[in-house]
Design a protein around this motif. Structure first.
Motif, short mmCIF file in Angstrom:
data_model
loop_
_atom_site.label_atom_id
_atom_site.label_comp_id
_atom_site.label_asym_id
_atom_site.label_seq_id
_atom_site.Cartn_x
_atom_site.Cartn_y
_atom_site.Cartn_z
N ALA A 34 0.82 -1.21 0.00
CA ALA A 34 0.00 0.00 0.00
C ALA A 34 0.86 1.26 0.00
O ALA A 34 0.66 2.17 -0.80
CB ALA A 34 -0.92 0.01 1.22
N PHE A 48 -1.32 -3.56 2.77
CA PHE A 48 -2.66 -3.12 3.16
C PHE A 48 -3.06 -3.74 4.49
O PHE A 48 -3.76 -3.11 5.30
CB PHE A 48 -3.68 -3.48 2.07
CG PHE A 48 -3.70 -2.50 0.93
CD1 PHE A 48 -4.44 -1.33 1.02
CD2 PHE A 48 -2.98 -2.74 -0.22
CE1 PHE A 48 -4.45 -0.41 -0.02
CE2 PHE A 48 -2.98 -1.83 -1.27
CZ PHE A 48 -3.71 -0.66 -1.17
N LEU A 223 -4.34 4.52 -2.92
CA LEU A 223 -4.81 3.40 -2.10
C LEU A 223 -6.07 2.77 -2.70
O LEU A 223 -6.17 1.54 -2.80
CB LEU A 223 -5.08 3.86 -0.67
CG LEU A 223 -3.88 4.35 0.14
CD1 LEU A 223 -4.32 4.79 1.54
CD2 LEU A 223 -2.80 3.28 0.24
#
Length: 507
Positions: A34, A48, A223
């Protein structure tokens, strides 16, 4: 044009009734990268899964201290924990308020006080800056161990983020946005990076994440689209520092504010290996675009918007040729117009406006009902900028209060600034109208020269006369060590106008 994220195949907004931005950003495999963290001594790839663990740790701490709808400040520089802080706030149904580390006490006080922030997520440095303005919660102390926090059941129009304007045209106002604001940015962000999300894409900006340009033009769209975002800290922007970040992060896609581009150009930088370069905030002009092709080997994609309604127009070099002097075409999903004083479409120069319904449009100004009403003209949100259509390309003329009226001519400062910037001795400049009894106003230029360069007024006047209409050359030129700038690097023309008026009064 290729299908754009955030839209249906028919070009309508794809915004569900129930939407939480934190869930939108975290909807990726736990082991996918991420954030690429370059803020320490070595590179650290944050997945993430790890990012959500950070967010949950912060969210658990918040649940004991806030109620749904409370405003929570975020006073953090680019870092994984800055991203996690916003996600945590949205996850528990509160409203995040981005704050800038370079703010002085008065700037912090006005925003924290206006927003009614009882708590600010920060670090030790930020706690010192706050000095008791609000309760400082140190994010590093919020542990990861504990139960997963459920996403609050929020609607697309429920308030999620309160972002203050940069103050180019007056006191900063808080633009309150709903959870749909991220979806509203996605098509424009994708266009400005020649369809962001290609294999190997990696996104970075030197702009701080406290501003809409860093937070919603880069971090959160990255993201949401599953594109790794680089977090880096540069005490001062430099070519060497920029090159280090690009290399260490494997960056392929960059949002460079115009100020950064001008600095790179002044140093003759060459930056190969990028797939896309986007820029917004001020028009670049033909000279900067031509330099960009040499420096980057590609077209710089300009985009347009503002804190109140962002990413509404953009260039996209892989879909259509960039047109110098224009800020691109309307981004699908946003209805952009040039209107007259009555709110009707204008055939010539007029007010740039966006029709209600754009997903990136603010809900309202915070605590400013009158200012909110003044922002709209019927169904149109008026940006305060002047523009004109060239086919389906939008040409930016200038801020409504920046346009200069001289001897019956209406003159946009941007074109004159662009021309002056092509002079080899000029580092940067700002152009305003100075009150004049004969002509209403005369064009006045404030110029910062490159170090060690000596250039006279007549030379610069002649430079503009030879390249633009003779009526638009600067009749007065003053040389400054530096221009008044906002913390986001935009010239504060109202301060230059005040200087020009004071000079006139003194005379």
């Amino acid at each position: 044009m290729t299908q754009l994220p955030g839209l249906t195949p028919q070009g309508a907004w794809d915004v569900p009734v129930r939407l939480n931005m934190a869930a939108q950003c975290l909807a990726h495999p736990a082991d996918q990268v991420a954030v690429i963290d370059l803020t320490g001594e070595t590179r650290r790839d944050v997945t993430f899964g790890a990012l959500e663990e950070m967010a949950d740790g912060i969210a658990r701490a918040l649940l004991a201290r806030v109620a749904r709808g409370d405003r929570v400040g975020v006073l953090l520089s680019q870092s994984p924990r800055c991203a996690a802080a916003h996600l945590a706030i949205w996850k528990v149904g509160c409203i995040s308020v981005p704050l800038f580390k370079l703010f002085k006490r008065d700037a912090l006080s006005s925003r924290v006080g206006d927003a009614g922030c009882g708590i600010v997520l920060t670090d030790a440095e930020g706690a010192d800056l706050l000095g008791g303005l609000a309760a400082a919660a140190i994010v590093e102390e919020m542990g990861r161990e504990g139960a997963e926090v459920a996403f609050a059941d929020t609607a697309a129009d429920d308030p999620a983020v309160l972002i203050y304007t940069s103050g180019t045209t007056g006191a900063p106002k808080g633009a309150l946005h709903g959870h749909r604001v991220l979806t509203g940015h996605l098509p424009g962000v994708a266009m400005s990076h020649d369809h962001l999300g290609q294999p190997g894409d990696c996104l970075w900006t030197p702009a701080d994440w406290a501003w809409i340009g860093g937070l919603f033009d880069v971090l959160m769209p990255g993201l949401a689209l599953g594109v790794p975002v680089v977090a880096a800290r540069m005490a001062k922007f430099s070519i060497d520092g920029c090159q280090d970040v690009l290399a260490a992060g494997g960056v392929r896609n960059v949002f460079f504010p115009p100020t950064a581009l001008r600095m790179l150009k002044a140093e003759g930088a060459v930056v190969p290996g990028l797939r896309s370069v986007a820029s917004g905030g001020e028009p670049l002009g033909a000279e900067m675009l031509a330099w960009g092709r040499q420096a980057f080997g590609l077209d710089i994609n300009e985009f347009y918007g503002q804190t109140e309604c962002n990413m509404v127009a953009s260039s996209c070099g892989v879909d259509f040729a960039v047109r110098p002097g224009c800020i691109g075409k309307a981004v699908p999903g946003h209805e952009v117009a040039v209107i007259d004083a009555a709110g009707a479409p204008a055939d010539m120069e007029g007010d740039v406006a966006v029709r209600r319904g754009s997903a990136s449009m603010m809900l309202r100004y915070w605590n400013r009902a009158e200012a909110t009403a003044e922002k709209f003209r019927g169904d149109w949100m008026v940006t305060g900028d002047r523009g004109v259509w060239e086919g389906d390309f939008l040409r930016f003329v200038g801020r409504e209060d920046d346009v200069i009226t001289s001897a019956g001519y209406r003159i946009g400062p941007a074109e004159i600034e662009d021309c002056l910037l092509t002079h080899p001795g000029v580092a940067t400049c700002g152009v305003v109208g100075k009150p004049d009894a004969l002509r209403t106003e005369v064009v006045k230029a404030y110029v910062v020269l490159k170090p060690g360069v000596s250039v006279g007024v007549e030379e610069l006047q002649g430079w503009v006369k030879e390249r633009l209409a003779r009526y638009s050359y600067p009749r007065e030129i003053a040389f400054l060590e530096a221009l008044p700038m906002t913390v986001t690097g935009k010239v504060i023309r109202r301060e230059l106008r005040a200087m020009a008026v004071a000079e006139g009064d003194a005379a």
